[in-house]
Design a protein around this motif. Structure first.
Motif, PDB file in Angstrom:
ATOM      1  N   ALA A  22      33.537  34.496  33.867  1.00  0.00           N
ATOM      2  CA  ALA A  22      34.666  33.578  33.703  1.00  0.00           C
ATOM      3  C   ALA A  22      35.861  34.241  33.018  1.00  0.00           C
ATOM      4  CB  ALA A  22      34.235  32.357  32.897  1.00  0.00           C
ATOM      5  N   PRO A  23      37.079  34.012  33.506  1.00  0.00           N
ATOM      6  CA  PRO A  23      38.278  34.517  32.828  1.00  0.00           C
ATOM      7  C   PRO A  23      38.740  33.542  31.752  1.00  0.00           C
ATOM      8  CG  PRO A  23      38.909  33.453  34.868  1.00  0.00           C
ATOM      9  CD  PRO A  23      37.397  33.376  34.800  1.00  0.00           C
ATOM     10  N   PRO A  24      39.543  33.993  30.804  1.00  0.00           N
ATOM     11  CA  PRO A  24      40.090  33.086  29.785  1.00  0.00           C
ATOM     12  C   PRO A  24      40.848  31.930  30.441  1.00  0.00           C
ATOM     13  CG  PRO A  24      40.539  35.359  29.205  1.00  0.00           C
ATOM     14  CD  PRO A  24      39.993  35.384  30.604  1.00  0.00           C
ATOM     15  N   GLY A  25      40.685  30.751  29.858  1.00  0.00           N
ATOM     16  CA  GLY A  25      41.368  29.582  30.382  1.00  0.00           C
ATOM     17  C   GLY A  25      40.540  28.756  31.335  1.00  0.00           C
ATOM     18  N   SER A  26      39.418  29.300  31.811  1.00  0.00           N
ATOM     19  CA  SER A  26      38.578  28.549  32.735  1.00  0.00           C
ATOM     20  C   SER A  26      37.590  27.679  31.962  1.00  0.00           C
ATOM     21  CB  SER A  26      37.828  29.489  33.675  1.00  0.00           C
ATOM     22  OG  SER A  26      36.871  30.239  32.972  1.00  0.00           O
ATOM     23  N   ARG A  27      37.058  26.683  32.646  1.00  0.00           N
ATOM     24  CA  ARG A  27      36.161  25.727  32.004  1.00  0.00           C
ATOM     25  C   ARG A  27      34.875  26.385  31.509  1.00  0.00           C
ATOM     26  NH1 ARG A  27      31.990  23.053  34.070  1.00  0.00           N
ATOM     27  NH2 ARG A  27      32.479  23.824  36.171  1.00  0.00           N
ATOM     28  N   THR A  28      34.432  27.443  32.186  1.00  0.00           N
ATOM     29  CA  THR A  28      33.158  28.078  31.841  1.00  0.00           C
ATOM     30  C   THR A  28      33.312  29.276  30.903  1.00  0.00           C
ATOM     31  OG1 THR A  28      33.339  29.307  33.924  1.00  0.00           O
ATOM     32  CG2 THR A  28      31.961  27.335  33.929  1.00  0.00           C
ATOM     33  N   SER A  30      31.190  35.231  28.167  1.00  0.00           N
ATOM     34  CA  SER A  30      32.330  35.802  28.894  1.00  0.00           C
ATOM     35  C   SER A  30      33.058  36.829  28.041  1.00  0.00           C
ATOM     36  CB  SER A  30      33.316  34.698  29.295  1.00  0.00           C
ATOM     37  OG  SER A  30      32.681  33.501  29.631  1.00  0.00           O
ATOM     38  N   ALA A  31      33.399  36.440  26.807  1.00  0.00           N
ATOM     39  CA  ALA A  31      34.187  37.305  25.935  1.00  0.00           C
ATOM     40  C   ALA A  31      33.398  38.545  25.515  1.00  0.00           C
ATOM     41  CB  ALA A  31      34.648  36.526  24.703  1.00  0.00           C
ATOM     42  N   LYS A  32      32.109  38.366  25.216  1.00  0.00           N
ATOM     43  CA  LYS A  32      31.312  39.515  24.779  1.00  0.00           C
ATOM     44  C   LYS A  32      31.039  40.481  25.930  1.00  0.00           C
ATOM     45  CE  LYS A  32      29.132  37.387  20.752  1.00  0.00           C
ATOM     46  NZ  LYS A  32      27.865  37.033  20.062  1.00  0.00           N
ATOM     47  N   THR A  33      30.782  39.945  27.112  1.00  0.00           N
ATOM     48  CA  THR A  33      30.604  40.826  28.263  1.00  0.00           C
ATOM     49  C   THR A  33      31.868  41.618  28.539  1.00  0.00           C
ATOM     50  OG1 THR A  33      28.988  39.318  29.256  1.00  0.00           O
ATOM     51  CG2 THR A  33      30.043  40.894  30.731  1.00  0.00           C
ATOM     52  N   ALA A  34      33.027  40.965  28.402  1.00  0.00           N
ATOM     53  CA  ALA A  34      34.310  41.622  28.661  1.00  0.00           C
ATOM     54  C   ALA A  34      34.586  42.771  27.697  1.00  0.00           C
ATOM     55  CB  ALA A  34      35.444  40.602  28.593  1.00  0.00           C
ATOM     56  N   TRP A  35      33.942  42.776  26.530  1.00  0.00           N
ATOM     57  CA  TRP A  35      34.080  43.901  25.609  1.00  0.00           C
ATOM     58  C   TRP A  35      33.595  45.192  26.265  1.00  0.00           C
ATOM     59  CZ3 TRP A  35      35.894  44.890  20.678  1.00  0.00           C
ATOM     60  CH2 TRP A  35      35.429  46.058  20.067  1.00  0.00           C
ATOM     61  N   TYR A  36      32.517  45.083  27.066  1.00  0.00           N
ATOM     62  CA  TYR A  36      31.880  46.249  27.658  1.00  0.00           C
ATOM     63  C   TYR A  36      32.297  46.522  29.100  1.00  0.00           C
ATOM     64  CZ  TYR A  36      28.500  45.242  23.903  1.00  0.00           C
ATOM     65  OH  TYR A  36      27.902  44.984  22.705  1.00  0.00           O
ATOM     66  N   ARG A  73      41.102  29.934  25.412  1.00  0.00           N
ATOM     67  CA  ARG A  73      42.387  30.444  25.881  1.00  0.00           C
ATOM     68  C   ARG A  73      42.606  31.911  25.516  1.00  0.00           C
ATOM     69  NH1 ARG A  73      44.910  27.773  29.532  1.00  0.00           N
ATOM     70  NH2 ARG A  73      46.853  28.707  28.793  1.00  0.00           N
ATOM     71  N   VAL A  74      41.685  32.507  24.754  1.00  0.00           N
ATOM     72  CA  VAL A  74      41.909  33.839  24.185  1.00  0.00           C
ATOM     73  C   VAL A  74      41.008  34.863  24.867  1.00  0.00           C
ATOM     74  CG1 VAL A  74      41.939  35.207  22.059  1.00  0.00           C
ATOM     75  CG2 VAL A  74      42.469  32.755  21.977  1.00  0.00           C
ATOM     76  N   ASP A  75      41.599  35.993  25.295  1.00  0.00           N
ATOM     77  CA  ASP A  75      40.798  37.060  25.900  1.00  0.00           C
ATOM     78  C   ASP A  75      40.218  37.955  24.802  1.00  0.00           C
ATOM     79  OD1 ASP A  75      42.916  38.670  25.060  1.00  0.00           O
ATOM     80  OD2 ASP A  75      43.712  38.984  27.081  1.00  0.00           O
TER      81      ASP A  75
END
Length: 323
Positions: A185-191, A196-202, A290-292
């Motif tokens: 899921a990208p920032p701003g989406s319902r899910t 999402s944020a922790k996976t995006a770190w890697y 809302r925050v990446d």
């Protein structure tokens, strides 16, 4: 590429019966019956000859055989001792020329079994261990994680392996469809949330395919999906991963709260959280969704200095990366 006979429904049930294994929802065991699904996973993972691949939860060996068919060298981490003993026999029967070497142990005490080909190449290494306890893997570092992850621990296992094994360049995991949506899921989406944020770190994550229930035994109550991950550099920040993840956890602990309230505990007060968020370029009235991950890293930077000045610690380091 030569074709390896994969496991079909009858053989899977026969193997399970012979081993006295009955898949349970408690352990999140759902064995893949369909060879086409196995080959789709291998194909979408871009697995090729000589790739060192780690597989978590090989079960009866459906995906393991698919990876070996692609000429990958596999390190399989299996928690169930019965399945770990059965796997070498199954693989040796399907892949001619492999012989089972005498089992040994890693430095961390986890038992290891190796299947070697006629040229002396280790094609399959089986590690008997809980995946969340594995801190090292035998042989060369793996470049890919390919797995049908147990539903009940899929996110912690994925994040833990991304953290502990920096050599992983990519991954293709099958998870519950709802979890796949959260991971990608990208920032701003319902899910969008903690996974999402922790996976995006890697890594950059994207959902690639939906997998129906009929390809599993037993059939789960929900659909599954494939998620492709491609390693990327973490955000450029002076904050540590633990510090950034502490901010992520706090931001979503009560996801309907505005960030100035959600981070008040970490910052010491709502006013201090507001000041840190403003300095980081994040609206204090926004919510975590809302925050990446780059934004969370900037916020962590702003919170670290005041906390350290008072002798505190923003986030711990447990060695396990929970969702």
């Amino acid at each position: 590429m030569s074709t390896t006979p994969l496991l079909g429904p009858a053989e899977i049930r026969e193997l399970a019966a012979r081993a006295g294994v009955r898949p349970t929802k408690t352990l999140g065991q759902n064995f893949v019956l369909d060879g086409g699904t196995v080959r789709k996973i291998v194909r979408q993972a871009d697995v090729g000859e000589g790739d060192r691949v780690v597989e978590v939860g090989p079960g009866l060996g459906s995906l393991t055989l698919g990876l070996l068919e692609a000429r990958a060298d596999v390190v399989a981490v299996e928690i169930d001792p019965v399945l770990a003993r059965l796997l070498p026999e199954t693989v040796a029967r399907h892949v001619p020329g492999l012989t089972v070497q005498e089992a040994g142990e890693q430095a961390d005490g986890h038992p290891v079994t190796v299947l070697r080909d006629e040229a002396g190449r280790d094609r399959l290494t089986i590690v008997l261990a809980d995946a969340l306890d594995v801190t090292e893997l035998p042989g060369p570092p793996p470049v890919a994680l390919v797995a049908n992850l147990p539903y009940n621990v899929s996110v912690p296992v994925l994040l833990t392996f991304l953290e502990r094994f920096a050599s992983l360049e990519r991954g293709l995991v099958m998870v519950q469809a709802e979890v796949a949506d959260r991971l990608a899921a990208p920032p701003g989406s319902r899910t969008y949330g903690v996974p999402s944020a922790k996976t995006a770190w890697y890594a950059a994550a994207r959902r690639t395919s939906t997998i129906g229930r009929s390809v599993f035994w037993p059939a789960p109550n929900v659909d599954s999906a494939l998620v492709r991950l491609d390693r990327r550099e973490p955000p450029s920040t002076t904050a540590t991963r633990e510090e950034v993840f502490a901010v992520v956890d706090a931001a979503f602990a009560q996801r309907r709260k505005m960030l100035r309230s959600a981070l008040a505990g970490l910052a010491g007060s709502s006013d201090a959280a507001t000041a840190a968020l403003t300095a980081a370029g994040v609206d204090p009235q926004d919510r975590g969704e809302r925050v990446d991950v780059e934004g969370f890293a900037r916020v962590a930077e702003q919170l670290v200095a005041p906390v350290q000045a008072t002798g505190g610690n923003l986030g711990g380091s447990s060695g396990r990366v929970d969702a």
